[in-house]
Write an enzyme that holds these catalytic residues in place. Structure first.
Site, PDB file in Angstrom:
ATOM      1  N   LYS A 188      -9.475   2.788  -3.270  1.00 33.21           N
ATOM      2  CA  LYS A 188      -9.981   2.312  -1.972  1.00 33.21           C
ATOM      3  C   LYS A 188     -11.319   2.957  -1.664  1.00 33.21           C
ATOM      4  O   LYS A 188     -11.470   4.176  -1.688  1.00 33.21           O
ATOM      5  CB  LYS A 188      -8.968   2.622  -0.875  1.00 33.21           C
ATOM      6  CG  LYS A 188      -9.332   2.044   0.487  1.00 33.21           C
ATOM      7  CD  LYS A 188      -8.245   2.336   1.510  1.00 33.21           C
ATOM      8  CE  LYS A 188      -8.572   1.703   2.863  1.00 33.21           C
ATOM      9  NZ  LYS A 188      -7.527   2.017   3.875  1.00 33.21           N
ATOM     10  N   CYS A 236      -5.564  -2.310   2.687  1.00 33.55           N
ATOM     11  CA  CYS A 236      -5.447  -2.204   4.138  1.00 33.55           C
ATOM     12  C   CYS A 236      -6.644  -2.851   4.822  1.00 33.55           C
ATOM     13  O   CYS A 236      -6.957  -4.005   4.570  1.00 33.55           O
ATOM     14  CB  CYS A 236      -5.272  -0.741   4.545  1.00 33.55           C
ATOM     15  SG  CYS A 236      -4.771  -0.507   6.264  1.00 33.55           S
ATOM     16  N   GLU A 268       0.824  -1.208   0.000  1.00 36.71           N
ATOM     17  CA  GLU A 268       0.000   0.000   0.000  1.00 36.71           C
ATOM     18  C   GLU A 268       0.861   1.262   0.000  1.00 36.71           C
ATOM     19  O   GLU A 268       1.868   1.344   0.703  1.00 36.71           O
ATOM     20  CB  GLU A 268      -0.892   0.005   1.244  1.00 36.71           C
ATOM     21  CG  GLU A 268      -1.755   1.251   1.395  1.00 36.71           C
ATOM     22  CD  GLU A 268      -2.472   1.297   2.727  1.00 36.71           C
ATOM     23  OE1 GLU A 268      -3.400   2.112   2.856  1.00 36.71           O
ATOM     24  OE2 GLU A 268      -2.106   0.529   3.633  1.00 36.71           O
TER      25      GLU A 268
END
Length: 542
Positions: A357, A414, A293
Site C-alpha cells: 500500500k 482500503c 485487507e
C-alpha cells in the site's frame, strides 16, 4: 447589491443580510443540508438548496466592501459552510474511536469535530477565491464553481489528500449521470455539480428573464443531457472474462478481536471454510479466491506451515489473493518495516507476487513524521497496533499484480480507491499488449460498523471503475464487498455485518480505455479555465 434590491424576494434578501453568528450558523446549516446529496442518500436537490443559500450569503458578504474587503467575510462564510458539510457527512468517523474506547475515546471529538473544522479551511479558501471574481449577475455561479472545484482538488492532494465526499459525488451515484466520469473524472463532475446546483440562485435576481431563468434552464438541460448520454452508454452489456469465477470472502471479524494472535487458528479456519463452501446449484466452482485487507493476524510470509495449511484447505488449482501484513528483513540495528500488502498465493502455498500500500491513512496506519516522536512520548499510537506503524510502499515501483488466469491486476488497499487517477501504475511501464484488466480493492471497513461510512466508501470506489473503464473487485472484512463492471453496474454485493461470500464472473475491461484514463484531469483543468473566463467576462464594478 442584489440583497438590497426591492425586486429581490424577502427570503433571499434576508439571507443576504445576515451578519455575525447568525450568518455563520446559517452557513453551517446550509453546508449540512448539502451533505444529503452525498452517499448513501444521493438527494441532489439538497445540494441545490445548500448552494443557492451559499450564493445569497455571498451576495451579502460583499455589501459595502471592495473586492479586497470581502475576502475575510467570504472566507468565514466558506469555512462555516464546509464545516457543516463535512460534519454532517463524516460524523460516522466517531465509530472508529469506540472500537478500543479505553485508548481512543478521548480523541473522538478530534475526529468528529476537529477534522471537519480543519478541512473547512479549504472551503473558506474556495469561497474567498470566488469572492475575488464575484459579480451581481449569473457569472457569479461560474466563480463559485471555480473556487469550490479548485479547493476540492486541493483537498484531495494537500497533506496526503482526503478527497472524501467531494461535491462531484452528487452526480457520481446515479448510474446514468456517473457515466460522464469516464470523460471528466470526479473533479470534472464537481464543476458540473456546482454549476447545476447553484444555478437556481439566479431565479430571484433582477433584470431580464434570460438573466434570471437562463442559468436554471441551462442547468436542467445539462442534467438531462448527462442522463441521456449515460443511458446511451449503458445500452451495451459488458462481456465477461472466460474461465474465471471469483469468490469474495467476507468473514465479518470483529475489529477488536481481528488482530489478536491467539485467534489465528480460528480465523484461518473461518476463511478456509467460507472459501470452500459449495457454490449454488448450477454455478461453476470458483477459480480465484479473494480475502480482505489485513486478513490474518500474523506475517504469513514467515508462516510456511500455515501457507501449506491454507493451500491444503483450498481445492487444487485455485489462486488466493489476500490482504496481509508483510515485512522486509531489516539490516542490523534497523527496526523492521511492516507493509500493508496484497499477496498472491498459488495452490502450492507459494507467494508469487505482492503489492504494498502506497497511500497510508494518517493516524490510522502511521503517525505523521513531525508528530511521531511527540505523540509516542505521550503514550499515543495509531489505530492499527503495529510498532512504529506501517511503512508506505514505494510509488516509483508500484506493481501491477501478476495473477495466474487473470489479466494484469491493479492493486488498491482500503481508501486508496477514493483517489481519482491514483490507481494507475507509477514508474512501471504498462504492456500495451497486456493492459490492466481489473482493479482489486481489498478493505476492512469493520472500524465503522453499520453507518454511512462503508456505503460512502463503496460509492467512491465504484466511480474509479467508470473513470478507468476497468471492472472492480472489492472485498471487505464486513460490508460492502462487490463486483462492479467498468460502467459502474454492481453485479453482486454483500450486506454489512454478515459472514458470507460472493461468487461472480469477472467483467471485461472497456477496450481502449476511457478518455479520463488517457488524459486524467486535463479536461477538468480546461473546465476551470472556462469558468474563469465566464467569471471575468461577467464581472461588474462594485
Amino acid at each position: 447589491m442584489l440583497s438590497d434590491s426591492p425586486s429581490r424576494p424577502r427570503f433571499a434578501g434576508g439571507v443576504g443580510r445576515l451578519r455575525g453568528w447568525r450568518l455563520l450558523a446559517c452557513a453551517w446549516g446550509a453546508g449540512a443540508i448539502g451533505a444529503l446529496a452525498m452517499p448513501p442518500y444521493g438527494f441532489l436537490p439538497a445540494l441545490a438548496v445548500s448552494l443557492t443559500l451559499a450564493v445569497w450569503m455571498m451576495d451579502g458578504a460583499g455589501l459595502g466592501r471592495s473586492r479586497k474587503g470581502r475576502l475575510g467575510p467570504a472566507f468565514l462564510l466558506g469555512w462555516a459552510w464546509g464545516f457543516g458539510f463535512l460534519t454532517a457527512g463524516l460524523w460516522w468517523l466517531g465509530k472508529a474511536f469506540l472500537v478500543e474506547a479505553d485508548e481512543f475515546l478521548w480523541a473522538l471529538p478530534l475526529g468528529v469535530i476537529g477534522l471537519p473544522f480543519g478541512l473547512g479551511l479549504f472551503y473558506g479558501a474556495g469561497f474567498s477565491f470566488a469572492g475575488i471574481l464575484w459579480s451581481r449577475g449569473p457569472s457569479r455561479i461560474a466563480a463559485l464553481a471555480l473556487g469550490l472545484s479548485g479547493l476540492e482538488w486541493l483537498r484531495g492532494h494537500v497533506l496526503t489528500g482526503f478527497p472524501w465526499n467531494v461535491l462531484g459525488m452528487a452526480l457520481g451515484q446515479s448510474l446514468w449521470l456517473m457515466q460522464s466520469a469516464a470523460y471528466l473524472g470526479l473533479y470534472g463532475l464537481t464543476v458540473l455539480a456546482v454549476l447545476i446546483a447553484a444555478a437556481p440562485a439566479t431565479l430571484f435576481d433582477g433584470g431580464s428573464a434570460l438573466r434570471r431563468f437562463g442559468p436554471t434552464v441551462a442547468a436542467v438541460a445539462v442534467l438531462a443531457g448527462l442522463g441521456f448520454a449515460g443511458f446511451e452508454r449503458l445500452r451495451a452489456p459488458d462481456p465477461t472474462v472466460p474461465a474465471v469465477r471469483l469468490r469474495l470472502v467476507q468473514p465479518n471479524l470483529q475489529q477488536d478481536a481481528k488482530f489478536r494472535p491467539e485467534n489465528r487458528d480460528d480465523i484461518v479456519d473461518r476463511y478456509i471454510e467460507l472459501s470452500e463452501r459449495p457454490p449454488e446449484p448450477g454455478d461453476p466452482a470458483p477459480t480465484h479466491i479473494v480475502w480482505p485487507e489485513s486478513a490474518l493476524p500474523f506475517l504469513i510470509q514467515r508462516e510456511a506451515d500455515t501457507r501449506e495449511r491454507i493451500a491444503a484447505g483450498l481445492k487444487p488449482h485455485r489462486v488466493l489473493m489476500t490482504g496481509a501484513a508483510r515485512t522486509d528483513e531489516p539490516l542490523p540495528g534497523e527496526r523492521p518495516r511492516i507493509y500493508n500488502a496484497i499477496m498472491v498465493i498459488e495452490a502450492d502455498g507459494t507467494i508469487t507476487d505482492t503489492y504494498d500500500k502506497v497511500h497510508l491513512v494518517p493516524f490510522g496506519e502511521y503517525l505523521p513524521g513531525f508528530l511521531d516522536e511527540t505523540l509516542r512520548a505521550l503514550g499515543l499510537r495509531q489505530f492499527v497496533a503495529i510498532p512504529g506503524g506501517f511503512t508506505a510502499g514505494n510509488p516509483a515501483t508500484q506493481r501491477i499484480l501478476t495473477v495466474p488466469g487473470l489479466p494484469p491486476v491493479v492493486g488498491t488497499i482500503c481508501y486508496e480507491a477514493i483517489f481519482p487517477a491514483a490507481i494507475r501504475p507509477v514508474g512501471q511501464p504498462v504492456d500495451a499488449a497486456k493492459p490492466p484488466g481489473l482493479i482489486l480493492n481489498v478493505t476492512n471497513d469493520g472500524w465503522f460498523g453499520d453507518t454511512p461510512g462503508p456505503r460512502q466508501h463503496l460509492a467512491q470506489a465504484r466511480l474509479r471503475a467508470v473513470e478507468e473503464g476497468l471492472p472492480m473487485v472489492r472485498d471487505a472484512n464486513t460490508g460492502i464487498s462487490a463486483v462492479i463492471d467498468p460502467h459502474g453496474r454492481i453485479l453482486g454485493q454483500t450486506k454489512i455485518d454478515v459472514e458470507t461470500y460472493l461468487d461472480a464472473d469477472l467483467p471485461g475491461r472497456i477496450e481502449g480505455g476511457t478518455p479520463y484514463a488517457r488524459y486524467g484531469d486535463w479536461l477538468f483543468a480546461g473546465m476551470l479555465v472556462i469558468c474563469a473566463g465566464l467569471s471575468l467576462a461577467g464581472r461588474e464594478r462594485v
